[in-house]
Scaffold this motif. Structure first.
Motif: not given
Ligand code: ATP
Length: 270
Positions: A17-19, A56-62, A208-210, A255-257
């Motif tokens: 959880t982020v602030p 998907g983008n923004g799902s939380g992978k990174s 990956t998206h591949d 955008a932004g899940r």
């Molecule tokens: N430090 C943070 N503060 C606020 N929100 C964050 C933070 N880190 C990530 N997020 C949000 O959390 C969600 C998940 O981010 P993350 O980078 O893990 O996605 P992802 O699945 O890797 O996306 P992508 O495929 O686009 O690279 C996004 O909506 C991102 O904006």
């Protein structure tokens, strides 16, 4: 399914959880949004050699990958890398885990690929001559010999991505965590990357998206709206994810899940 007997990356009930974000300057209206949970309920014990993380983008992978080397700390649950907690024992964990970022410029710190690889090799070769010889071999392996002394700012995006990968692999980490390593690569270099990964003995955990590449892995997690909604064989995970992508109702309209969105529950996901 091939396993990586010496490596175990485990997530137990992990939450991040982020602030609340502060409003951008001049945009005070409405006040800051509240804290946001970007990963929750992640439980997985990864012992396979090649694990893909798709979604998907923004799902939380990174965010999930960054937990592995302590760049992100869990706000709930526990992450262990070969028994070590990355939040408490970051140095020891990072000696085992090589992390390749999506953006190579966040990783390459020296002016040229050769210097970056030699810097990395200081951990394994004390003598300069040994470092230079090893760097030469690595540059050749990744087709970078002719670019070795160019400024990293003059390299193409794909060349930089290969240089960043070479820098991390130079020190032979036990676990390799890769955040979308092929996004900038052309078809030839994507194939080079596939061949390199096939030959590696390390454990690979790759976002990956591949999807074709992901389907070849030993296991895959599908992350959706901050949850692992599928965990199982990579081919099944890719099929599940393709189905999810075709289901408009599973996705937010903007955008932004957020984990609050109803995500379909997947087979095998905790
Ligand atoms: N430090 C943070 N503060 C606020 N929100 C964050 C933070 N880190 C990530 N997020 C949000 O959390 C969600 C998940 O981010 P993350 O980078 O893990 O996605 P992802 O699945 O890797 O996306 P992508 O495929 O686009 O690279 C996004 O909506 C991102 O904006």
């Amino acid at each position: 399914m091939s396993s990586s007997p010496y490596n175990r990356v485990s997530f137990t009930g992990v939450e991040v959880t982020v602030p609340a974000a502060a409003p951008a300057p001049g945009r005070g209206g409405g006040g800051p949004a509240g804290p946001r949970t970007i990963l929750q309920g992640i439980t997985a014990d990864l012992t396979e050699q090649r694990v893909a993380v798709i979604g998907g983008n923004g799902s939380g992978k990174s965010t999930l990958l960054r937990l592995v080397n302590g760049l992100v700390r869990p706000t709930g649950g526990q992450v262990l890398v070969n028994g070590l907690d990355p939040s408490a024992d970051g140095g020891r964990v990072r000696r085992q885990v090589g992390f390749v970022f999506t953006d190579p410029l966040s990783q390459l710190v020296m002016p040229t690929p050769r210097e970056d690889i030699e810097l990395s090799l200081r951990r394994v070769h004390r003598r300069g001559a040994d470092r230079r010889r090893a760097a030469e071999e690595i540059l050749a392996t990744y087709g970078l010999s002719e670019l070795a002394d160019n400024s990293i700012y003059d390299l193409s995006g794909g060349e930089r991505q290969l240089a960043a990968l070479a820098t991390v692999l130079a020190v032979d980490p036990r676990i390799l965590v890769l955040d979308e390593p092929s996004t900038l690569l052309d078809l030839r270099n994507t194939r080079l990357l596939h061949r390199v990964f096939e030959a590696l003995g390390q454990q690979l955990i790759m976002a990956t998206h591949d999807l074709e590449f992901a389907a070849e892995f030993d296991r895959a997690l599908v992350i959706h709206a901050g949850r692992a909604v599928f965990d199982g064989s990579a081919a099944d995970a890719v099929a599940f994810y393709r189905g999810l992508c075709a289901d408009d109702a599973a996705w937010p309209r903007t955008a932004g899940r957020h984990p609050g969105h109803s995500a379909p529950s997947g087979n095998g996901a905790p």
